[in-house]
Enzyme design. Structure first.
Site, short mmCIF file in Angstrom:
data_model
loop_
_atom_site.label_atom_id
_atom_site.label_comp_id
_atom_site.label_asym_id
_atom_site.label_seq_id
_atom_site.Cartn_x
_atom_site.Cartn_y
_atom_site.Cartn_z
N THR A 41 0.83 -1.20 0.00
CA THR A 41 0.00 0.00 0.00
C THR A 41 0.87 1.25 0.00
OG1 THR A 41 -1.64 -1.20 1.32
CG2 THR A 41 -1.82 1.21 1.29
N ILE A 184 -6.20 10.55 5.81
CA ILE A 184 -6.35 10.46 4.35
C ILE A 184 -7.25 11.59 3.84
CG2 ILE A 184 -7.39 9.08 2.48
CD1 ILE A 184 -6.31 6.60 3.79
N GLU A 203 -17.24 14.77 9.23
CA GLU A 203 -16.59 13.95 10.25
C GLU A 203 -17.59 13.59 11.34
OE1 GLU A 203 -13.58 12.41 11.08
OE2 GLU A 203 -14.65 11.95 12.93
N VAL A 237 -23.05 10.41 8.76
CA VAL A 237 -23.51 10.19 7.38
C VAL A 237 -24.50 9.02 7.36
CG1 VAL A 237 -22.78 9.57 5.04
CG2 VAL A 237 -21.37 11.10 6.43
N ASP A 312 -0.05 -3.45 9.38
CA ASP A 312 -1.48 -3.09 9.40
C ASP A 312 -2.39 -4.27 9.72
OD1 ASP A 312 -0.70 -0.57 8.65
OD2 ASP A 312 -1.97 -0.45 6.86
N HIS A 444 20.09 28.88 14.37
CA HIS A 444 19.23 30.04 14.08
C HIS A 444 19.52 30.53 12.66
CE1 HIS A 444 17.05 33.77 14.55
NE2 HIS A 444 18.11 34.40 14.03
P1 FAD Z 1 0.80 -3.07 3.11
O1 FAD Z 1 1.65 -1.95 2.73
O2 FAD Z 1 -0.66 -2.94 2.97
O3 FAD Z 1 1.30 -4.31 2.24
C1 FAD Z 1 0.67 -5.54 2.23
C2 FAD Z 1 0.97 -6.27 0.95
O4 FAD Z 1 0.56 -7.62 1.06
C3 FAD Z 1 0.23 -5.71 -0.27
O5 FAD Z 1 1.14 -5.46 -1.31
C4 FAD Z 1 -0.73 -6.82 -0.67
O6 FAD Z 1 -0.92 -6.93 -2.07
C5 FAD Z 1 0.01 -8.04 -0.18
N1 FAD Z 1 -0.85 -9.20 0.11
C6 FAD Z 1 -1.99 -9.24 0.84
N2 FAD Z 1 -2.45 -10.49 0.93
C7 FAD Z 1 -1.58 -11.27 0.23
C8 FAD Z 1 -1.50 -12.67 -0.02
N3 FAD Z 1 -2.38 -13.53 0.48
N4 FAD Z 1 -0.48 -13.10 -0.78
C9 FAD Z 1 0.43 -12.26 -1.28
N5 FAD Z 1 0.43 -10.95 -1.05
C10 FAD Z 1 -0.57 -10.46 -0.30
N6 FAD Z 1 1.72 5.58 6.56
C11 FAD Z 1 2.73 6.35 6.98
O7 FAD Z 1 3.48 5.96 7.90
N7 FAD Z 1 2.99 7.57 6.39
C12 FAD Z 1 2.22 8.04 5.40
O8 FAD Z 1 2.47 9.15 4.89
C13 FAD Z 1 1.14 7.26 4.95
N8 FAD Z 1 0.35 7.69 3.95
C14 FAD Z 1 -0.68 6.90 3.51
C15 FAD Z 1 -1.49 7.38 2.49
C16 FAD Z 1 -2.54 6.62 2.03
C17 FAD Z 1 -3.42 7.15 0.92
C18 FAD Z 1 -2.77 5.32 2.57
C19 FAD Z 1 -3.88 4.46 2.06
C20 FAD Z 1 -1.96 4.83 3.60
C21 FAD Z 1 -0.92 5.62 4.07
N9 FAD Z 1 -0.10 5.19 5.11
C22 FAD Z 1 0.91 5.99 5.56
C23 FAD Z 1 -0.29 3.89 5.77
C24 FAD Z 1 0.72 2.86 5.22
O9 FAD Z 1 0.57 2.77 3.83
C25 FAD Z 1 0.49 1.51 5.88
O10 FAD Z 1 0.53 1.65 7.27
C26 FAD Z 1 1.57 0.52 5.43
O11 FAD Z 1 1.59 0.37 4.05
C27 FAD Z 1 1.38 -0.83 6.11
O12 FAD Z 1 2.38 -1.69 5.69
P2 FAD Z 1 2.18 -3.27 5.69
O13 FAD Z 1 3.49 -3.83 5.24
O14 FAD Z 1 1.62 -3.73 6.97
O15 FAD Z 1 1.05 -3.55 4.60
P1 NAD Z 2 -8.40 7.72 10.09
O1 NAD Z 2 -8.68 6.76 11.17
O2 NAD Z 2 -7.21 8.59 10.16
O3 NAD Z 2 -9.64 8.70 9.89
C1 NAD Z 2 -10.92 8.24 9.68
C2 NAD Z 2 -11.86 9.32 10.16
O4 NAD Z 2 -13.16 8.97 9.73
C3 NAD Z 2 -11.91 9.45 11.68
O5 NAD Z 2 -11.75 10.79 12.04
C4 NAD Z 2 -13.28 8.89 12.04
O6 NAD Z 2 -13.83 9.52 13.19
C5 NAD Z 2 -14.07 9.23 10.79
N1 NAD Z 2 -15.22 8.38 10.56
C6 NAD Z 2 -15.34 7.05 10.76
N2 NAD Z 2 -16.57 6.64 10.39
C7 NAD Z 2 -17.23 7.73 9.92
C8 NAD Z 2 -18.53 7.95 9.40
N3 NAD Z 2 -19.40 6.95 9.27
N4 NAD Z 2 -18.86 9.21 9.04
C9 NAD Z 2 -17.99 10.23 9.17
N5 NAD Z 2 -16.75 10.08 9.66
C10 NAD Z 2 -16.37 8.84 10.03
O7 NAD Z 2 -8.41 6.82 8.76
P2 NAD Z 2 -8.04 7.20 7.27
O8 NAD Z 2 -7.88 8.66 7.11
O9 NAD Z 2 -9.00 6.46 6.42
O10 NAD Z 2 -6.63 6.51 7.12
C11 NAD Z 2 -6.50 5.09 7.30
C12 NAD Z 2 -5.18 4.74 7.90
O11 NAD Z 2 -4.12 5.04 7.02
C13 NAD Z 2 -4.95 5.49 9.18
O12 NAD Z 2 -4.87 4.57 10.23
C14 NAD Z 2 -3.64 6.17 9.02
O13 NAD Z 2 -2.77 5.88 10.08
C15 NAD Z 2 -3.06 5.64 7.72
N6 NAD Z 2 -2.56 6.82 6.99
C16 NAD Z 2 -1.49 7.48 7.51
C17 NAD Z 2 -1.04 8.63 6.90
C18 NAD Z 2 0.12 9.35 7.49
O14 NAD Z 2 0.82 8.78 8.31
N7 NAD Z 2 0.37 10.59 7.11
C19 NAD Z 2 -1.66 9.12 5.76
C20 NAD Z 2 -2.75 8.43 5.27
C21 NAD Z 2 -3.18 7.28 5.89
#
Ligand code: FAD
Ligand code: NAD
Length: 466
Positions: A41, A184, A203, A237, A312, A444
């Site tokens: 991801t 997000i 929210e 919502v 995750d 600074h």
């Molecule tokens: P993942 O990155 O989800 O990787 C899991 C992998 O397993 C995937 O490639 C999937 O295809 C594979 N997989 C699943 N099941 C199988 C299977 N059975 N066989 C083979 N492969 C499989 N976190 C931050 O710290 N900083 C950020 O700025 C940040 N920004 C984000 C922005 C967005 C839009 C999103 C959605 C998430 C963001 N996150 C951020 C969260 C971060 O992406 C996740 O916390 C992180 O990727 C988790 O890593 P992971 O290795 O646990 O799983």
């Molecule tokens: P989030 O948990 O950050 O935010 C979800 C929000 O949706 C919360 O504020 C919650 O109260 C609200 N919510 C839940 N149900 C709702 C409903 N029915 N109606 C209205 N509001 C509702 O989750 P996210 O933004 O989807 O991100 C998912 C995960 O990805 C997070 O756990 C985050 O740690 C990770 N992520 C991290 C980063 C980063 O580190 N910069 C960036 C993007 C995503």
């Protein structure tokens, strides 16, 4: 059948880091990824592409709104070429995912493409173009997460979308409605706001980024409102309906009144859920909990003693750096070492501008735990560096133990806070007091001076520049 010391299922930041650390420790390692690109991801549809778009949209906003103030005149109207912006983002993603393939080769890690499914606790079937089976003494589950959905809002991936689609839109929405004012929603909301969309955030809780310190929510809310975000907190919502190119979202406000929002795109960002589909966990004796996460003990060991799980897919913050720490932790545990993770000191960052960053306890948590604490807070606008760059919003807040002065939490919002928070993590890992930081020289003019000043403020209210 090939046999390995360790098989890793999933190549996100948890999985690929675990694989590298296992290889460094002399293990033979296989990694299984169902998609054709490595990195999970984070690299493909998360951290990296979102930050690439945040950077591009920030440049655009600067060109439109701030260049003139700096005395920079552009010959004509500044325009967005969305296709080119998306192409740049994709090339950043491609370079990064190819980099992981290189790291796998460098560390002699065998990569299998396909869905990994347990046959039993030591055998995994890989269903890709062909079906193969491997044997592994230990397996690390790192299958990550998927966006959570609302029962009444079916994601059509065109107009009712998740972050994955929001990262590759082909047009700039006229009005983007975002359900969920978390990380997000606010990061991607800011991307499209800067590109010209009207942005409405709905929210459920009484504040945005509700898991962070209340002071940060309040300041970010203020700044986003200045940026003309339409923010609706305490709204539940109840329906999301698409008709043609229009989406109508209905919610109930605090007073129980029905409110409707009409837009052309709706981003559902209400959290993410552990992903275990296709894994056949039960065949290996791996138990899941009621939230669908893989159950682990303090060693990140599952109910099957030779199988571990990280990132995750297990409890805790869904962050790439948390997944990485757990990857290293499990690799070292398998190698017989006794590693440690301080979960209290995993920083959280929101990459809006101003950036929001925090580590340790919030005021709400300290109050709930009955800990007596003192506060040192310093506004960014009092820094020379902030005036030079015109980044005046935000503050640094340090929470220190009332008696011992040990730093218990650091919460900041402002320019470059995503990087500034590292100083707080280091200080807290070494159990520094606020006075320790206040006596260290900070260059600074830098934004880091706000940390020193907040530490001075926590130490007998001795801030120098306010
Ligand atoms: P993942 O990155 O989800 O990787 C899991 C992998 O397993 C995937 O490639 C999937 O295809 C594979 N997989 C699943 N099941 C199988 C299977 N059975 N066989 C083979 N492969 C499989 N976190 C931050 O710290 N900083 C950020 O700025 C940040 N920004 C984000 C922005 C967005 C839009 C999103 C959605 C998430 C963001 N996150 C951020 C969260 C971060 O992406 C996740 O916390 C992180 O990727 C988790 O890593 P992971 O290795 O646990 O799983
Ligand atoms: P989030 O948990 O950050 O935010 C979800 C929000 O949706 C919360 O504020 C919650 O109260 C609200 N919510 C839940 N149900 C709702 C409903 N029915 N109606 C209205 N509001 C509702 O989750 P996210 O933004 O989807 O991100 C998912 C995960 O990805 C997070 O756990 C985050 O740690 C990770 N992520 C991290 C980063 C980063 O580190 N910069 C960036 C993007 C995503």
């Amino acid at each position: 059948m090939k046999s390995y010391d360790v098989a890793v299922i999933g190549s996100g930041p948890g999985g690929y880091v675990a694989a590298i650390r296992c290889a460094q420790l002399g293990k033979s390692v296989a990694i299984i990824e169902k998609y054709s690109t490595m990195g999970g991801t984070c690299l493909n549809v998360g951290c990296i592409p979102s930050k690439a778009l945040l950077d591009s949209s920030h440049h655009f906003e600067d060109a439109v709104k701030h260049f003139d103030t700096h005395g920079i005149e552009l010959p004509g109207e500044v325009k967005v070429n969305l296709e080119k912006m998306m192409a740049r983002k994709q090339s950043v993603v491609n370079q990064t995912t190819v980099g992981i393939e290189f790291l796998m080769k460098k560390n002699n890690i065998e990569v299998y493409q396909g869905v990994g499914a347990f046959k039993d606790a030591t055998h995994i079937t890989i269903n890709g173009d062909t079906s193969q089976e491997i044997e592994a003494k230990y397996t690390i589950i790192a299958t990550g997460s998927k966006p959570s959905e609302l029962p009444f809002a079916s994601i059509d991936k065109e107009r009712i979308i998740t972050s994955t689609e929001a990262l590759k839109l082909k047009e700039i929405p006229n009005h983007l409605i975002i359900i969920g004012g978390g990380v997000i929603g606010l990061e991607l909301g800011q991307v499209y706001k800067r590109l010209g969309s009207e942005v409405t955030v709905i929210e459920y809780m009484d504040r945005i980024i509700p898991t962070m310190d209340k002071g940060l929510s309040k300041e970010l809310n203020k700044v986003l409102k200045k940026q003309k975000f339409n923010i609706n907190t305490s709204h539940k919502v109840t329906s999301v309906i698409r008709k043609g190119d229009n989406v109508t979202v209905t919610a109930e406000n605090k007073k129980g009144e029905t409110v409707t929002f009409a837009g052309d795109y709706c981003l559902v960002s209400v959290g993410r859920s552990a992903y275990t589909a296709g894994l056949n966990a039960e065949a290996a004796g791996v138990e899941l909990n009621e939230r669908g996460q893989v159950n682990v003990n303090e060693h990140l060991q599952t109910s099957a003693s030779n199988i571990y799980a990280i990132g995750d897919v297990v409890r805790g913050a869904m962050l790439a750096h948390k997944a990485e720490e757990e990857g290293v932790f499990v690799a070292e545990t398998i190698a017989g070492q006794k590693p440690h993770i301080n979960y209290n000191l995993i920083p959280g960052v929101v990459y809006t501008w101003p950036e929001v960053a925090a580590v340790g306890k919030t005021e709400e948590q300290l109050t709930e735990e009955g800990v007596a604490y003192k506060i040192g807070q310093f506004p960014m606008r009092a820094l020379g560096r902030s005036r030079a760059s015109m980044d005046l919003d935000g503050f640094v807040k340090i929470l220190a133990d009332h008696t011992t002065d040990e730093i218990l939490g650091v919460h900041m919002i402002g320019a470059r806070c995503a990087d500034l928070i590292a100083e707080a993590v280091v200080a807290m890992e070494f159990r520094a007091s606020a006075e320790d930081i206040s006596r260290m020289s900070h260059a600074h003019p830098t934004f880091t001076e706000a940390i020193k000043e907040a530490a001075l403020a926590a130490t007998e209210n001795r801030a120098l520049h306010i």
